[in-house]
Structure formats: structure tokens, C-alpha cells
Motif scaffolding. Structure first.
Motif, PDB file in Angstrom:
ATOM      1  N   ARG A  31      20.316  25.099  81.138  1.00 50.39           N
ATOM      2  CA  ARG A  31      20.957  23.894  81.688  1.00 50.39           C
ATOM      3  C   ARG A  31      20.655  23.687  83.167  1.00 50.39           C
ATOM      4  NH1 ARG A  31      25.101  20.761  79.650  1.00 50.39           N
ATOM      5  NH2 ARG A  31      26.116  20.152  81.572  1.00 50.39           N
ATOM      6  N   GLU A  32      20.606  24.818  83.889  1.00 49.50           N
ATOM      7  CA  GLU A  32      20.453  24.725  85.349  1.00 49.50           C
ATOM      8  C   GLU A  32      19.007  24.786  85.806  1.00 49.50           C
ATOM      9  OE1 GLU A  32      23.039  23.849  87.072  1.00 49.50           O
ATOM     10  OE2 GLU A  32      24.233  24.010  85.220  1.00 49.50           O
ATOM     11  N   ASP A  33      18.098  24.929  84.873  1.00 53.24           N
ATOM     12  CA  ASP A  33      16.686  25.058  85.255  1.00 53.24           C
ATOM     13  C   ASP A  33      16.090  23.662  85.493  1.00 53.24           C
ATOM     14  OD1 ASP A  33      14.118  25.786  85.709  1.00 53.24           O
ATOM     15  OD2 ASP A  33      13.957  27.133  83.975  1.00 53.24           O
ATOM     16  N   HIS A  34      16.446  23.093  86.638  1.00 53.70           N
ATOM     17  CA  HIS A  34      16.070  21.702  86.909  1.00 53.70           C
ATOM     18  C   HIS A  34      14.557  21.528  87.020  1.00 53.70           C
ATOM     19  CE1 HIS A  34      20.272  20.842  87.246  1.00 53.70           C
ATOM     20  NE2 HIS A  34      20.416  21.743  88.208  1.00 53.70           N
ATOM     21  N   ALA A  35      13.880  22.563  87.572  1.00 55.50           N
ATOM     22  CA  ALA A  35      12.425  22.453  87.753  1.00 55.50           C
ATOM     23  C   ALA A  35      11.732  22.356  86.393  1.00 55.50           C
ATOM     24  CB  ALA A  35      11.912  23.660  88.529  1.00 55.50           C
ATOM     25  N   ALA A  36      12.166  23.220  85.458  1.00 58.72           N
ATOM     26  CA  ALA A  36      11.538  23.214  84.124  1.00 58.72           C
ATOM     27  C   ALA A  36      11.832  21.896  83.406  1.00 58.72           C
ATOM     28  CB  ALA A  36      12.040  24.400  83.309  1.00 58.72           C
ATOM     29  N   ARG A  37      13.039  21.383  83.591  1.00 63.32           N
ATOM     30  CA  ARG A  37      13.394  20.108  82.936  1.00 63.32           C
ATOM     31  C   ARG A  37      12.592  18.947  83.530  1.00 63.32           C
ATOM     32  NH1 ARG A  37      19.137  19.785  80.245  1.00 63.32           N
ATOM     33  NH2 ARG A  37      19.163  21.858  79.350  1.00 63.32           N
ATOM     34  N   ALA A  38      12.374  19.008  84.845  1.00 62.57           N
ATOM     35  CA  ALA A  38      11.576  17.957  85.497  1.00 62.57           C
ATOM     36  C   ALA A  38      10.127  18.030  85.005  1.00 62.57           C
ATOM     37  CB  ALA A  38      11.643  18.112  87.012  1.00 62.57           C
ATOM     38  N   ALA A  39       9.628  19.260  84.800  1.00 59.35           N
ATOM     39  CA  ALA A  39       8.245  19.423  84.306  1.00 59.35           C
ATOM     40  C   ALA A  39       8.120  18.831  82.904  1.00 59.35           C
ATOM     41  CB  ALA A  39       7.865  20.905  84.315  1.00 59.35           C
ATOM     42  N   CYS A  40       9.154  19.010  82.095  1.00 54.66           N
ATOM     43  CA  CYS A  40       9.147  18.430  80.732  1.00 54.66           C
ATOM     44  C   CYS A  40       9.065  16.904  80.804  1.00 54.66           C
ATOM     45  CB  CYS A  40      10.410  18.808  79.972  1.00 54.66           C
ATOM     46  SG  CYS A  40      10.407  20.495  79.395  1.00 54.66           S
ATOM     47  N   LEU A  41       9.803  16.333  81.755  1.00 55.30           N
ATOM     48  CA  LEU A  41       9.770  14.866  81.911  1.00 55.30           C
ATOM     49  C   LEU A  41       8.383  14.406  82.326  1.00 55.30           C
ATOM     50  CD1 LEU A  41      12.999  13.523  83.672  1.00 55.30           C
ATOM     51  CD2 LEU A  41      12.026  12.849  81.470  1.00 55.30           C
ATOM     52  N   ARG A  42       7.785  15.146  83.277  1.00 53.00           N
ATOM     53  CA  ARG A  42       6.428  14.803  83.751  1.00 53.00           C
ATOM     54  C   ARG A  42       5.402  14.938  82.620  1.00 53.00           C
ATOM     55  NH1 ARG A  42       4.502  13.186  89.112  1.00 53.00           N
ATOM     56  NH2 ARG A  42       3.024  14.898  89.265  1.00 53.00           N
ATOM     57  N   HIS A  43       5.674  15.836  81.702  1.00 54.58           N
ATOM     58  CA  HIS A  43       4.745  16.040  80.576  1.00 54.58           C
ATOM     59  C   HIS A  43       4.557  14.742  79.780  1.00 54.58           C
ATOM     60  CE1 HIS A  43       3.396  19.203  77.368  1.00 54.58           C
ATOM     61  NE2 HIS A  43       2.383  18.662  77.995  1.00 54.58           N
ATOM     62  N   ASN A  44       5.565  13.859  79.822  1.00 55.01           N
ATOM     63  CA  ASN A  44       5.429  12.531  79.204  1.00 55.01           C
ATOM     64  C   ASN A  44       4.199  11.804  79.751  1.00 55.01           C
ATOM     65  OD1 ASN A  44       7.855  11.194  77.534  1.00 55.01           O
ATOM     66  ND2 ASN A  44       8.745  12.727  78.898  1.00 55.01           N
ATOM     67  N   LEU A  45       3.934  12.042  81.057  1.00 60.58           N
ATOM     68  CA  LEU A  45       2.898  11.245  81.744  1.00 60.58           C
ATOM     69  C   LEU A  45       1.490  11.792  81.503  1.00 60.58           C
ATOM     70  CD1 LEU A  45       4.826  10.543  85.072  1.00 60.58           C
ATOM     71  CD2 LEU A  45       4.899   9.315  82.883  1.00 60.58           C
ATOM     72  N   THR A  46       1.414  12.974  80.894  1.00 64.41           N
ATOM     73  CA  THR A  46       0.101  13.459  80.428  1.00 64.41           C
ATOM     74  C   THR A  46       0.072  13.353  78.899  1.00 64.41           C
ATOM     75  OG1 THR A  46       0.932  15.736  80.479  1.00 64.41           O
ATOM     76  CG2 THR A  46      -0.309  15.006  82.394  1.00 64.41           C
ATOM     77  N   PHE A  47       0.988  12.526  78.383  1.00 67.80           N
ATOM     78  CA  PHE A  47       1.053  12.213  76.950  1.00 67.80           C
ATOM     79  C   PHE A  47       1.232  13.490  76.104  1.00 67.80           C
ATOM     80  CE2 PHE A  47      -2.164   9.373  79.046  1.00 67.80           C
ATOM     81  CZ  PHE A  47      -1.244   8.393  79.382  1.00 67.80           C
ATOM     82  N   PHE A  48       1.927  14.476  76.675  1.00 62.21           N
ATOM     83  CA  PHE A  48       2.153  15.754  75.979  1.00 62.21           C
ATOM     84  C   PHE A  48       0.819  16.327  75.508  1.00 62.21           C
ATOM     85  CE2 PHE A  48       6.158  13.347  75.539  1.00 62.21           C
ATOM     86  CZ  PHE A  48       7.043  14.252  76.101  1.00 62.21           C
ATOM     87  N   ASP A  49      -0.229  16.056  76.308  1.00 63.12           N
ATOM     88  CA  ASP A  49      -1.605  16.542  76.056  1.00 63.12           C
ATOM     89  C   ASP A  49      -2.267  15.890  74.842  1.00 63.12           C
ATOM     90  OD1 ASP A  49      -1.231  18.185  78.277  1.00 63.12           O
ATOM     91  OD2 ASP A  49      -0.485  19.838  77.056  1.00 63.12           O
ATOM     92  N   ALA A  50      -1.687  14.805  74.349  1.00 58.33           N
ATOM     93  CA  ALA A  50      -2.294  14.106  73.196  1.00 58.33           C
ATOM     94  C   ALA A  50      -3.609  13.454  73.617  1.00 58.33           C
ATOM     95  CB  ALA A  50      -1.336  13.029  72.677  1.00 58.33           C
ATOM     96  N   PRO A  51      -4.577  13.380  72.713  1.00 59.24           N
ATOM     97  CA  PRO A  51      -5.858  12.734  73.047  1.00 59.24           C
ATOM     98  C   PRO A  51      -5.786  11.212  73.032  1.00 59.24           C
ATOM     99  CG  PRO A  51      -5.893  13.566  70.802  1.00 59.24           C
ATOM    100  CD  PRO A  51      -4.588  14.009  71.385  1.00 59.24           C
ATOM    101  N   HIS A  52      -4.716  10.657  72.443  1.00 58.41           N
ATOM    102  CA  HIS A  52      -4.603   9.193  72.344  1.00 58.41           C
ATOM    103  C   HIS A  52      -3.182   8.750  72.691  1.00 58.41           C
ATOM    104  CE1 HIS A  52      -8.235   9.525  69.875  1.00 58.41           C
ATOM    105  NE2 HIS A  52      -7.586  10.375  69.099  1.00 58.41           N
ATOM    106  N   VAL A  53      -3.117   7.555  73.260  1.00 62.83           N
ATOM    107  CA  VAL A  53      -1.805   6.923  73.431  1.00 62.83           C
ATOM    108  C   VAL A  53      -1.951   5.434  73.121  1.00 62.83           C
ATOM    109  CG1 VAL A  53      -2.136   6.687  75.948  1.00 62.83           C
ATOM    110  CG2 VAL A  53       0.169   6.544  74.997  1.00 62.83           C
ATOM    111  N   ALA A  54      -0.993   4.922  72.339  1.00 63.29           N
ATOM    112  CA  ALA A  54      -0.964   3.488  72.038  1.00 63.29           C
ATOM    113  C   ALA A  54       0.134   2.869  72.890  1.00 63.29           C
ATOM    114  CB  ALA A  54      -0.669   3.270  70.554  1.00 63.29           C
ATOM    115  N   LEU A  55      -0.197   1.813  73.630  1.00 59.55           N
ATOM    116  CA  LEU A  55       0.799   1.110  74.443  1.00 59.55           C
ATOM    117  C   LEU A  55       1.179  -0.169  73.719  1.00 59.55           C
ATOM    118  CD1 LEU A  55       1.439   2.727  76.940  1.00 59.55           C
ATOM    119  CD2 LEU A  55      -1.025   2.853  76.592  1.00 59.55           C
TER     120      LEU A  55
END
Ligand SMILES: Cc1cc2nc3c(=O)[nH]c(=O)nc-3n(C[C@H](O)[C@H](O)[C@H](O)COP(=O)(O)O)c2cc1C
Length: 225
Positions: free
Chosen positions: A109-133
Motif C-alpha cells: 500500500r505504501e510503496d508509492h514509487a512502485a505504484r507510480a511505475a505501474c501507472l507509467r507502464h501504461n505509457l509503454t503500452f505494458f510492452d505490447a507491440p501494438h496499440v489501437a487508439l
């Protein structure tokens, strides 16, 4: 006659994928998923979805631009998303799903850095090769077309599931609508609902096996006869 349970299995076993392998889909696979989704129903068959499928070098450019926008806190959503608007049972469900998700990947719960990294992972598309907008034009107050986009998205996700692939809808990508339009050269008139990152799910990642559950049928459905 025995009714086949294929659809039940596909619909009930689908989970979002939050860790992908880098392997892209073949052109054949990609086209089949897009054709399945194209058969989605819509109000008066208006089919208001405008879908930009991004892969390869453009995917890299888009991800870099999103990360840079996030660094600058340059949030430009076409439609607001305010967690504070979710109260009562809706807030409880959101909190429970967050808990289940972070427990599965061992983030406290208190691991704010790890939680923020998870949110940022959205912006690398969770490493997916494709994204549909998923964009839509302005029609009235957008609500009816937004429903149509939801129809499209679910057909897309179930098609992926039926083909042994994974995907995740991402409202978070919609928070950077202006950046997405700029990178993809999309007209200001098209509004961004959300994205769907997709590809092959990493079979070894715990984040792909989170069951957040569903409320009982009677909490959502009222029968009349
Ligand atoms: C329209 C929509 C937008 C979503 N946006 C995000 C997002 O931005 N980031 C994320 O990690 N998950 C996102 N999700 C995934 C949900 O959290 C997930 O579907 C929900 O917790 C239920 O989990 P399940 O799909 O695995 O059953 C989104 C889902 C939907 C339907």
C-alpha cells in the motif's frame, strides 16, 4: 441439443493483460481481429469508431511522446476522468480491484514509487507491440457514440481472447489526447475515448492472472415478469 460453451469460456476467462511479449501479431491475425471488431453493433449502424492501430517505429515515437508529456504533467483529456466521482459501492469496487491487482504483484500500500511505475507502464503500452487508439467524431453530446465505441472495444477484446491473444483498454492514454493526435496526425475534430494495447500475453507474469471478480448477478440485474 447440447449448446456449445465456447463463448462462455471466452467471455468468462478474459482478463486484462498488463505484461506483453514483444512478438508482434502477423498481418493475418491483426486483420482478423480488426474485422471481428468491425462487426460490432452501433446506433443506427453509424459505426462512429475511427481506429488508429500503431506498431513499430511509430509505436516507439508515440510512447516517447507520452512519457515526455507525463514528465511535463501535460494532461489534455477530451473527456474528464475523476476517481472522486466514484462513491459508495463504486469506490469500494475500484479499491478492491486495485488491492487485488497490487497484492498479486507484491506491491504494498505504501510503496508509492512502485505504484507510480505501474501507472507509467501504461505509457509503454505494458510492452505490447501494438496499440489501437479509439477516436470518435462529435455527434450530439457524444454519449451514444461512446456506447458504440464500448461495443467495438469489447468485440475487439473478445476476439483477442478467442485467438489466444491479450489486450487491455486504457483510459489513461486518453489523458494525453492532444499528444496522441499530434504524433498520429489526427484531426482535432476526432476525440479520443481510450486505447487498447494488445499482443501476446507474457505467460509468466503474475500481473496477467489477477481475478478481480464480479458482484453477484442480483446486484446488477433486476428481473421483471
Ligand atoms: C474503458 C476501460 C478503461 C480502462 N483503463 C485502464 C487503464 O487506463 N489502465 C489500466 O491498467 N487498466 C484499465 N482498465 C482495466 C480495468 O481496470 C479492468 O478491466 C477491470 O479491473 C476488470 O478486470 P478484468 O478486465 O481483468 O476482469 C480499463 C478498463 C476499461 C473497460
Amino acid at each position: 441439443m447440447k449448446v456449445p460453451e465456447i463463448f462462455q469460456d471466452i467471455a468468462r476467462s478474459r482478463r486484462v493483460t498488463r505484461q506483453f511479449l514483444p512478438t508482434p501479431l502477423s498481418e493475418h491475425q491483426l486483420n482478423r481481429v480488426l474485422l471481428d471488431a468491425q462487426h460490432s453493433p452501433s446506433n443506427c449502424n453509424t459505426q462512429p469508431w475511427q481506429v488508429h492501430v500503431v506498431s513499430g517505429a511509430t509505436r516507439e515515437r508515440l510512447s516517447s511522446a507520452l512519457l515526455a508529456a507525463d514528465d511535463r504533467q501535460h494532461f489534455t483529456p477530451d473527456f474528464e476522468f475523476d476517481m472522486a466521482a466514484y462513491t459508495g459501492v463504486f469506490a469500494e469496487r475500484a479499491q478492491a480491484s486495485g488491492r487485488a491487482r497490487y497484492e498479486a504483484i507484491d506491491i504494498g500500500r505504501e510503496d508509492h514509487a512502485a505504484r507510480a511505475a505501474c501507472l507509467r507502464h501504461n505509457l509503454t503500452f505494458f510492452d505490447a507491440p501494438h496499440v489501437a487508439l479509439l477516436f470518435m467524431p462529435k455527434i450530439s453530446d457524444y454519449v451514444r457514440s461512446a456506447g458504440d465505441i464500448g461495443m467495438y472495444a469489447q468485440t475487439f477484446l473478445l476476439s483477442l481472447q478467442a485467438r489466444g491473444l491479450g489486450g487491455i483498454p486504457q483510459t489513461l492514454l486518453g489523458m494525453y489526447a492532444e499528444t496522441v493526435r499530434e504524433v498520429l496526425g489526427v484531426s482535432e475534430e476526432l476525440k479520443l475515448m481510450f486505447g487498447i494495447s494488445f499482443g501476446h500475453a507474457d505467460p509468466h507474469s503474475a500481473s496477467n492472472f489477477v481475478d478481480v471478480g464480479r458482484v453477484a448477478l442480483q446486484d446488477s440485474v433486476v428481473r421483471h415478469s
